[in-house]
Motif scaffolding. Sequence first.
Motif, PDB file in Angstrom:
ATOM      1  N   ARG A  87       0.907  -1.099   0.012  1.00  0.00           N
ATOM      2  CA  ARG A  87      -0.065  -0.066  -0.039  1.00  0.00           C
ATOM      3  C   ARG A  87       0.921   1.266   0.169  1.00  0.00           C
ATOM      4  O   ARG A  87       1.788   1.455  -0.860  1.00  0.00           O
ATOM      5  N   ASN A  88       0.669   2.122   1.039  1.00  0.00           N
ATOM      6  CA  ASN A  88       1.423   3.545   1.182  1.00  0.00           C
ATOM      7  C   ASN A  88       2.942   3.401   1.595  1.00  0.00           C
ATOM      8  O   ASN A  88       3.421   4.160   2.174  1.00  0.00           O
TER       9      ASN A  88
ATOM     10  N   GLU B 139      -3.638  -5.601  -5.947  1.00  0.00           N
ATOM     11  CA  GLU B 139      -4.354  -4.214  -5.510  1.00  0.00           C
ATOM     12  C   GLU B 139      -3.325  -3.787  -4.249  1.00  0.00           C
ATOM     13  O   GLU B 139      -3.495  -2.511  -3.944  1.00  0.00           O
ATOM     14  N   MET B 140      -2.666  -4.595  -3.587  1.00  0.00           N
ATOM     15  CA  MET B 140      -2.092  -3.869  -2.231  1.00  0.00           C
ATOM     16  C   MET B 140      -0.520  -3.797  -2.645  1.00  0.00           C
ATOM     17  O   MET B 140       0.342  -3.311  -1.713  1.00  0.00           O
ATOM     18  N   ILE B 141       0.019  -4.045  -3.846  1.00  0.00           N
ATOM     19  CA  ILE B 141       1.104  -3.662  -4.209  1.00  0.00           C
ATOM     20  C   ILE B 141       1.439  -2.284  -4.565  1.00  0.00           C
ATOM     21  O   ILE B 141       0.665  -1.696  -5.377  1.00  0.00           O
ATOM     22  N   GLN B 142       2.364  -1.435  -3.934  1.00  0.00           N
ATOM     23  CA  GLN B 142       2.554  -0.251  -4.438  1.00  0.00           C
ATOM     24  C   GLN B 142       2.682   0.153  -5.870  1.00  0.00           C
ATOM     25  O   GLN B 142       3.421  -0.782  -6.455  1.00  0.00           O
ATOM     26  N   MET B 143       2.222   1.077  -6.237  1.00  0.00           N
ATOM     27  CA  MET B 143       2.398   1.391  -7.816  1.00  0.00           C
ATOM     28  C   MET B 143       3.671   1.451  -8.288  1.00  0.00           C
ATOM     29  O   MET B 143       4.454   2.242  -7.686  1.00  0.00           O
ATOM     30  N   GLY B 144       4.138   0.893  -9.360  1.00  0.00           N
ATOM     31  CA  GLY B 144       5.502   1.276  -9.951  1.00  0.00           C
ATOM     32  C   GLY B 144       6.351   0.293  -9.531  1.00  0.00           C
ATOM     33  O   GLY B 144       7.637   0.255  -9.922  1.00  0.00           O
ATOM     34  N   VAL B 145       5.871  -0.760  -8.560  1.00  0.00           N
ATOM     35  CA  VAL B 145       7.002  -1.863  -8.305  1.00  0.00           C
ATOM     36  C   VAL B 145       6.307  -3.250  -8.341  1.00  0.00           C
ATOM     37  O   VAL B 145       5.118  -3.187  -8.706  1.00  0.00           O
ATOM     38  N   ASP B 146       7.145  -4.115  -8.590  1.00  0.00           N
ATOM     39  CA  ASP B 146       6.591  -5.722  -8.963  1.00  0.00           C
ATOM     40  C   ASP B 146       6.190  -6.641  -7.950  1.00  0.00           C
ATOM     41  O   ASP B 146       5.602  -7.489  -8.101  1.00  0.00           O
TER      42      ASP B 146
END
Length: 367
Positions: free
Chosen positions: A12-13, A59-66
Amino acid sequence: MIVKSLELDFFRNYVHLEAAFDPRVNLIYGDNAQGKTNLLEAIAYLSSARSHRARYDKEMIQMGVDSAFLKGEVVSRGRDFTLEAKLLRGRGRQLYSNGVRLKTAGELAGILNTVLFCPEDLYLIREGGAARRKFLDGAICQLRPRYAQALAEYNRLYEHKTRILRDWPENPSLLQTLDDFNLRMAQTGAIVIHYRAHFVKRLREHAPAIHADFSGGRETMELGYETVSTVDDPLRPPREILPMLLDHQESHRQAELDCRQCLSGPHKDDLTVDVNGVSAKTYGSQGQTRTAALSLKLAQREIFQEETGEWPVLLLDDVLSELDGKRQSFVLNRIQGGQIFITCCEEEKLEGLEGGKAFHIQGGWLI
């Protein structure tokens, strides 16, 4: 059961988080959108590999990472456990207990039990049957590995059968596989019904008494379990429920082909709640439905304690601010014992709960 510490990476964040918690009360406070709910979601995920907010792990993985990583140091049944989850975008997930990779999420059952109560749960009674099925599934999956496995398989089969029914007019050869899917759905569905019925039976032993205390003895609560109509006694063993499900499937076969939808199975089950002899969903006041929802959640907590001999970790996500003073006092007086996490917007003294730590959360950092 105690969560001693939590480590998060790109969840998340949270870019990175390391936190150690008190075995009693942990108050997490801060402004909105700072990560309070995300923290409780991570703890709950380590207990069952399920999220109350996300349908898919990605959906729980931070945007921009795998990938994202979760790690919890837990004390359960007098033993230390290290629970880990690696969420991989597009490649599923990996779950570990004490360094050993788990084959299924069901293997987490009984290690870390959590009861999560969020503002949405206050509308549990008012919502459709899907919300109450989710409540039952989330609770039973933590206690019964066989149920978690059967439910996961049933959901996969349901999706496949739905596609067959949707596409068969354009591709009639799909119907050749329908009987196989029906048989396996009935086999796993019988297990699902059996366990749901027994959990509702346990709820009947706890929730009405809690509700009576809550209402000062002025209201009575009754719970029921609605499932496939041909199942005359859902408490029967799965092998006895199976032929009843097959009969229902056969009687609905043509209707399913005509409407191109799956009409038969426990995916339409419901938990019914009556207050003073009438449906709480249809006729209950806002206060009555909130009291009923609280009673179900507190009953779940008591069942977990009765089942394991330990209190589950209680996660209260900003729910106290949604309650009036009477209901706040009732909940706080009822939850003595075990580890508790409470989120709120401002640091406050919670009368009736002693000891613990307070954490200020800001931008994904605990202070």
